[in-house]
Each structure stands twice: as structure tokens, then as C-alpha cells.
Design a protein around this motif. Structure first.
Motif, short mmCIF file in Angstrom:
data_model
loop_
_atom_site.label_atom_id
_atom_site.label_comp_id
_atom_site.label_asym_id
_atom_site.label_seq_id
_atom_site.Cartn_x
_atom_site.Cartn_y
_atom_site.Cartn_z
N GLY A 216 0.80 -1.22 0.00
CA GLY A 216 0.00 0.00 0.00
C GLY A 216 0.83 1.26 0.00
N CYS A 217 2.02 1.24 0.63
CA CYS A 217 2.77 2.47 0.88
C CYS A 217 4.02 2.60 0.04
CB CYS A 217 3.14 2.55 2.37
SG CYS A 217 4.22 1.20 2.91
N SER A 218 4.02 1.98 -1.12
CA SER A 218 5.23 1.99 -1.96
C SER A 218 5.59 3.40 -2.43
CB SER A 218 5.02 1.11 -3.18
OG SER A 218 4.83 -0.22 -2.77
N CYS A 219 6.88 3.63 -2.60
CA CYS A 219 7.32 4.87 -3.23
C CYS A 219 8.46 4.54 -4.18
CB CYS A 219 7.75 5.90 -2.19
SG CYS A 219 9.33 5.56 -1.42
N LYS A 220 8.65 5.41 -5.16
CA LYS A 220 9.72 5.20 -6.13
C LYS A 220 11.02 5.80 -5.60
CE LYS A 220 6.65 5.00 -10.09
NZ LYS A 220 5.95 5.76 -11.13
N THR A 221 12.11 5.07 -5.69
CA THR A 221 13.42 5.58 -5.28
C THR A 221 14.42 5.33 -6.40
OG1 THR A 221 14.44 3.56 -4.40
CG2 THR A 221 12.86 4.69 -2.95
N LYS A 222 15.63 5.86 -6.19
CA LYS A 222 16.68 5.63 -7.20
C LYS A 222 17.00 4.15 -7.33
CE LYS A 222 18.82 10.06 -7.01
NZ LYS A 222 19.72 10.89 -6.25
N TYR A 223 16.69 3.38 -6.31
CA TYR A 223 17.01 1.95 -6.34
C TYR A 223 15.78 1.09 -6.59
CZ TYR A 223 20.89 4.22 -3.95
OH TYR A 223 21.90 5.07 -3.61
N GLY A 224 14.76 1.67 -7.21
CA GLY A 224 13.54 0.91 -7.48
C GLY A 224 12.45 1.27 -6.48
N SER A 225 11.38 0.48 -6.46
CA SER A 225 10.28 0.83 -5.57
C SER A 225 10.56 0.28 -4.17
CB SER A 225 8.96 0.32 -6.13
OG SER A 225 8.79 -1.03 -5.83
N PHE A 226 10.33 1.12 -3.18
CA PHE A 226 10.52 0.75 -1.78
C PHE A 226 9.18 0.80 -1.07
CE2 PHE A 226 15.18 1.80 -0.43
CZ PHE A 226 15.66 1.06 -1.50
N ARG A 227 8.98 -0.12 -0.12
CA ARG A 227 7.83 -0.03 0.76
C ARG A 227 8.23 0.84 1.94
NH1 ARG A 227 7.84 -6.28 1.34
NH2 ARG A 227 9.98 -5.74 0.89
N ILE A 228 7.51 1.97 2.13
CA ILE A 228 7.86 2.90 3.21
C ILE A 228 7.88 2.18 4.56
CG2 ILE A 228 6.97 4.90 4.52
CD1 ILE A 228 8.37 5.72 1.95
N CYS A 229 6.96 1.23 4.73
CA CYS A 229 6.86 0.56 6.04
C CYS A 229 7.99 -0.43 6.30
CB CYS A 229 5.53 -0.17 6.16
SG CYS A 229 5.40 -1.63 5.10
#
Lengths: 242, 305
Positions: A216-229
């Protein structure tokens, strides 16, 4: 992650809508400043994630602002009320790259996780410096607690009725070895662009589970998608796409 | 001793509990909490041909007795599932897993199943023709009996493993879709996927979800799911995986009485990470309480005649 029953030890109103809640229970899974807990509240379906302000081997302290039904119920919890809580969630801040003079920048309800971080950095022998930003004097909290740790604290208010007038970025010191920040996203972005060292930023997102299952809480980062949690809430400056 | 065994499309399950796709990832997070081998099986995260980030956040909203999600099939793509997730599933789960696949075209569904078809760890395919959170494909295949049948045929042509079609509740008559899938060769059906929902934030006066609409799940949808399982059971002869708002062993029995052979546990895994384990451990007690010797014998028991 650990599931446990916690009971309310104390509840204190810090400002008009910000409360400090101390909960007793098994805190053995909490391992880093900047981690969060996820609280089950009777009558609500999803748990409510709140960052850890401080903890010891018997209690965990959270500071929250009343923003909806969940936090409203929490703000009225009687002493000894029991809550089912997941602890040890999220990665938290790393102390590794702090250097001698780390900078801690907090805004509003983003301030609390920096408190335990500050204590940990002091234990490590660092000399942290703290900048806290609020909208106005009536919303300031935790300033005295940081000062009691013996660290330099600068408070900014947007209205200018207390401390230095302006945003946290108007009060950043010149010399620091690394930065740690937590606050509303526009503030994180301003801190990201105003700092000249590496650092760590703690993000917020609406969560489903809080332990990495629902995406639910994914975000895009330089290293791909991260789950914030799970891979957050703390991201390295180098990972953030700004 | 009560008997919790059931047989789903020819494969035996030690109990009917199946954590539902999208609430259990690829098992990693839950394998740190309990031994996954206690599960009947689990249905892994909907997998598409290419990696997908899904929809912009916020994509979760609270509801009375439930939640909305607009995740939008975030997944690492079938190649990474093959190279990273399947090898890990082999380590954390000794039983056969259910592979949930998504798609945006009939060809994509077929291609994903083809790539996974020879994986020995996979016992069943669950084909998601009902995701409400993608703008093309997804649910549109599940709302048109002709398209649902076409996807079923295309997928069946690529694998010898049982194919379970996951149906959308966002239709006028779910039995028409169910019958079309059965006629096209589906080995089983799973239902229901989430119901389309929406919530508004009164402070911003805008929808909570960036995607505006999302899939509604949780205990609030249980009566709708039970009704649909009941209707579909009267229409088809293939086994049904029933799901929607399951929170307890009692709920499992209720779904089975309506006609489910196995029962999915979805949103409850997210609020109680031990939910599926708790339900499995509680099943014998509930069976004894209601004089049930064997779960297999109660399937469809609520129907007349």
C-alpha cells in the motif's frame, strides 16, 4: 516485528492537538530510533502507525497529533487501557555515518523520532545539533526535552511569534557532518535541497499493514520501488528521487 | 479427531485455508512470523509479464469494517518472480503454492502462465480477471462472459495445472461469468475479488485515494461474498475458493456451507499478521462445537435438497 499487548501508563496533552502517550509492554523488538509501532484501535479496521519518540526496556513513548478518528480515540485513552500493538516496524535511522556533528531537523509531528535518535547519538559520543520547526509558538513541543539532553537547539516558527522566524531551512547551521530529518514532505524536500552532506529522511505514507505485505505504501526511489513501512520509513538522501 | 482435509482441483489440502493474493506478498514477511506449512496453501501476489509499480499513493483508505486499496497490481514481473521469489518460496514453503497471475491482454495472461507452467512449486493458477484497480484489462475481462471465457481458454492452452479463475463481484450476474469460465475449461473459480468503493477526505474535500476509486475488502463485504458463493455453487460443478471478509474459523465454515471447497483469508492478514494461523488452529474447536467431523462433507451444506 512482534505483536504484543500494551497498556496506557500515561497520557499527556502537549499542545492544543498533540498528545504524548506512554505505553507499557514488551519493547524488545524496537531496535532503532525512527522505527514505528502499529496500534489496533477498537472499532477501526486498519492499525494506526505512529513513530517511536523514545523507549526503554519497559515502555514506549509516542507523540501524535489528532488528525482523525484513530488519533482522537487514542487521545482519550484512559490509564491502563490495553492496545494490541505491532512493534519493531520499519528500518529506523542508522547511526553509522553520523560523524562528529550530526544535524537533526524536525518539523511538527516529525520532531518526536529525532528525540531517541539524539539520545543514541549522544551515547555514541557525537555532538548533535537540533533544529525544530513549527507553525507558531502554541504548537511548540519537545524543545525543553532536547535542551535537557544538553544539545544546542534552534526553534523556528513560520509566524515568528517564537524562536527564529521562518522555516527550518532558514536556521540550518554551517558546519555539520551528516543530517537526519523527519517532517512534512515539503519540509523534507527543502532540507534535502538545502543540505550539503549525505543524510537520512523519514517519510510518511498511508499504510495498510505496516509490515511489508500489502504494497500500500510503496514509493519510487533511485534503487527501485521501496515499501515505506519495510525498506523505510527512513531513506538515504541518495535514494530519494528529488 | 476432526478431519480438515479438502481436495482442490485434484490437489489435496490439509486444511481449506488459503491466504489471499495481494495480502500475503510472496510469503516472505509471514514466513518470519510462523511456519507457512500449516497453511492449506497461499496465493501469491498477482504477477504480470512486466514489473509494475502500480498506482500513485495514497492507495489505502480506512472504511467501516474494512478498507479500500488501489495498489494496482504492483509486482516485480514474472522474470523476477521466477529468479527470486520461486527459489525463496521453495525455502519457506514445502507445499504447492497458488500462482496468481494478472494481465492487460489475453496474450499477457497466456504468456505469464506459460512462463510459470513448468514450475514444480506451483500447484494451481489463479487468474485474476477482476482487479478493479487497473485502467485497462484486469476487471474488464471479468465483467464480460465472452472475454472471461477467452482468457480461460488461452490460459488453459498453456498449462496442465489446474486453472482457477478469480471473479469480480462488480457485475450484474456473477453466475453468467462463472458459467462461461466453466464452459471454457476452468478447473475452479475463486470469488470474490474486491468491491469497487470510494471515500472522501472531509478536510481536503477530495477522494482519499489518488486513484479515486479502490477495491473494498474486509468483514463488511462478507455477506455479499457468501451470497455470490452460494449463487455460483448452484450454477457450476467446479470447486470454488470462497473469500471476502473472513476473520474466523466460523467464517470458514460459513463459506463452506455456501459451497466453497477452500477459503481465502485476505484483508485480515494485514491487520492481524497471525490471522491465518489463528483460524487454522481454531478450526477443530469450531468443528467440534457444530458437530462437524469432516470439512469435506459440509461443502454446499446450506443449499436445499
Amino acid at each position: 516485528m512482534k505483536q504484543g499487548i500494551f497498556s496506557v501508563k500515561s497520557l499527556e496533552r502537549l499542545t492544543n492537538d498533540v498528545y504524548k502517550l506512554v505505553l507499557s509492554g514488551d519493547t524488545s523488538e524496537i531496535r532503532a530510533a525512527g522505527q514505528f509501532i502499529n496500534i489496533k484501535i477498537d472499532g477501526l479496521f486498519l492499525r494506526r502507525p505512529i513513530s517511536v519518540c523514545d523507549y526503554n526496556d519497559r515502555t514506549v513513548t509516542v507523540i501524535f497529533k489528532v488528525v482523525g478518528k484513530g488519533t482522537e480515540i487514542l487521545s482519550k485513552a484512559a490509564e491502563n487501557t490495553e492496545f494490541d500493538i505491532l512493534t519493531g516496524l520499519g528500518n529506523g535511522y542508522s547511526l553509522e555515518n553520523a560523524g562528529d556533528r550530526p544535524l537533526l531537523v524536525g518539523g511538527g509531528v516529525g520532531v518526536p523520532p529525532l528525540y531517541n535518535l539524539c539520545k543514541k547519538l549522544l551515547e555514541k559520543g557525537c555532538r548533535p545539533q537540533v533544529v525544530l520547526g513549527f507553525n507558531q509558538k502554541s504548537e511548540v513541543f519537545l524543545e525543553d526535552e532536547f535542551k535537557a539532553l544538553g544539545v544546542p537547539v534552534t526553534v523556528t516558527t513560520v509566524l515568528g511569534d517564537y524562536g527564529k522566524k521562518g522555516f527550518v531551512t532558514d536556521a540550518l547551521p554551517k558546519d555539520y557532518t551528516y543530517f537526519y530529518t523527519c517532517g512534512p514532505e515539503p519540509m523534507l524536500k527543502a532540507v534535502y535541497h538545502s543540505t550539503n552532506t549525505s543524510g537520512e529522511l523519514s517519510f510518511e505514507e498511508r499504510m495498510g499493514c505496516g509490515f511489508g505485505a500489502c504494497m500500500g505504501c510503496s514509493c519510487k526511489t533511485k534503487y527501485g520501488s521501496f515499501r515505506i513501512c519495510k525498506q523505510g520509513p527512513v531513506l538515504l538522501k541518495e535514494a530519494v528521487l528529488w | 479427531m476432526v478431519n480438515t482435509n479438502v481436495t482442490l482441483c485434484g490437489e489435496s489440502l490439509s486444511n481449506p485455508i488459503i491466504p489471499a493474493s495481494g495480502t500475503f506478498g510472496y510469503g516472505r514477511e509471514f514466513s518470519e512470523l510462523y511456519d507457512l506449512d500449516i497453511l492449506g496453501t497461499f496465493s501469491f501476489k498477482g504477477t504480470t509479464l512486466l514489473p509494475r509499480f502500480g498506482n500513485p499513493t495514497p492507495r489505502i483508505a480506512e472504511c467501516p469494517d474494512g478498507m479500500l486499496n488501489s495498489v494496482g497490481l504492483q509486482n516485480p514481473g514474472v522474470e523476477k518472480v521466477l529468479s527470486e521469489e520461486i527459489p525463496n518460496i521453495r525455502k519457506i514453503f514445502r507445499k504447492k503454492v497458488m500462482a496468481n497471475v494478472g494481465g492487460f491482454s489475453i496474450e499477457e495472461y497466456a504468456a505469464v502462465v506459460k512462463k510459470l507452467s513448468d514450475v514444480p512449486e506451483i500447484g494451481w493458477f489463479e487468474v485474476n480477471i477482476s482487479c478493479p484497480n487497473v485502467h485497462s484489462g484486469g476487471m474488464s475481462f471479468g465483467t464480460d462472459p465472452r472475454l472471461a471465457a477467452e482468457v480461460t481458454r488461452a490460459v488453459k492452452a498453456e498449462t496442465d495445472k489446474p486453472v482457477i479463475m478469480k471473479l469480480s463481484p462488480n457485475v450484474t450476474d456473477i453466475t453468467a461469468i462463472a458459467a462461461a469460465c466453466e464452459k471454457a475449461g476452468a478447473d475452479g473459480l475463486s470469488l470474490i475479488n474486491t468491491l469497487m468503493g470510494l471515500r472522501v477526505n472531509l478536510r481536503t474535500k477530495k477522494p482519499v485515494l489518488h486513484n479515486i476509486k479502490g477495491g473494498f475488502s474486509g468483514p463488511a463485504i462478507k455477506p455479499v461474498a457468501l451470497r455470490m458463493v452460494y449463487e455460483v455453487y448452484e450454477t457450476v460443478g467446479i470447486p470454488i475458493v470462497g473469500m471476502g471478509g473472513v476473520q474466523s474459523a466460523e467464517d470458514v465454515v460459513e463459506f463452506m456451507l455456501c459451497g466453497a471447497t477452500a477459503v481465502g483469508v485476505g484483508a485480515q492478514n494485514l491487520v492481524d499478521p497471525y490471522a491465518s494461523k489463528r483460524i487454522i488452529e481454531d478450526l477443530p474447536r469450531v468443528m467440534k462445537k457444530y458437530n462437524i467431523q469432516s470439512l469435506n462433507e459440509i461443502i454446499g451444506g446450506a443449499h436445499h435438497g
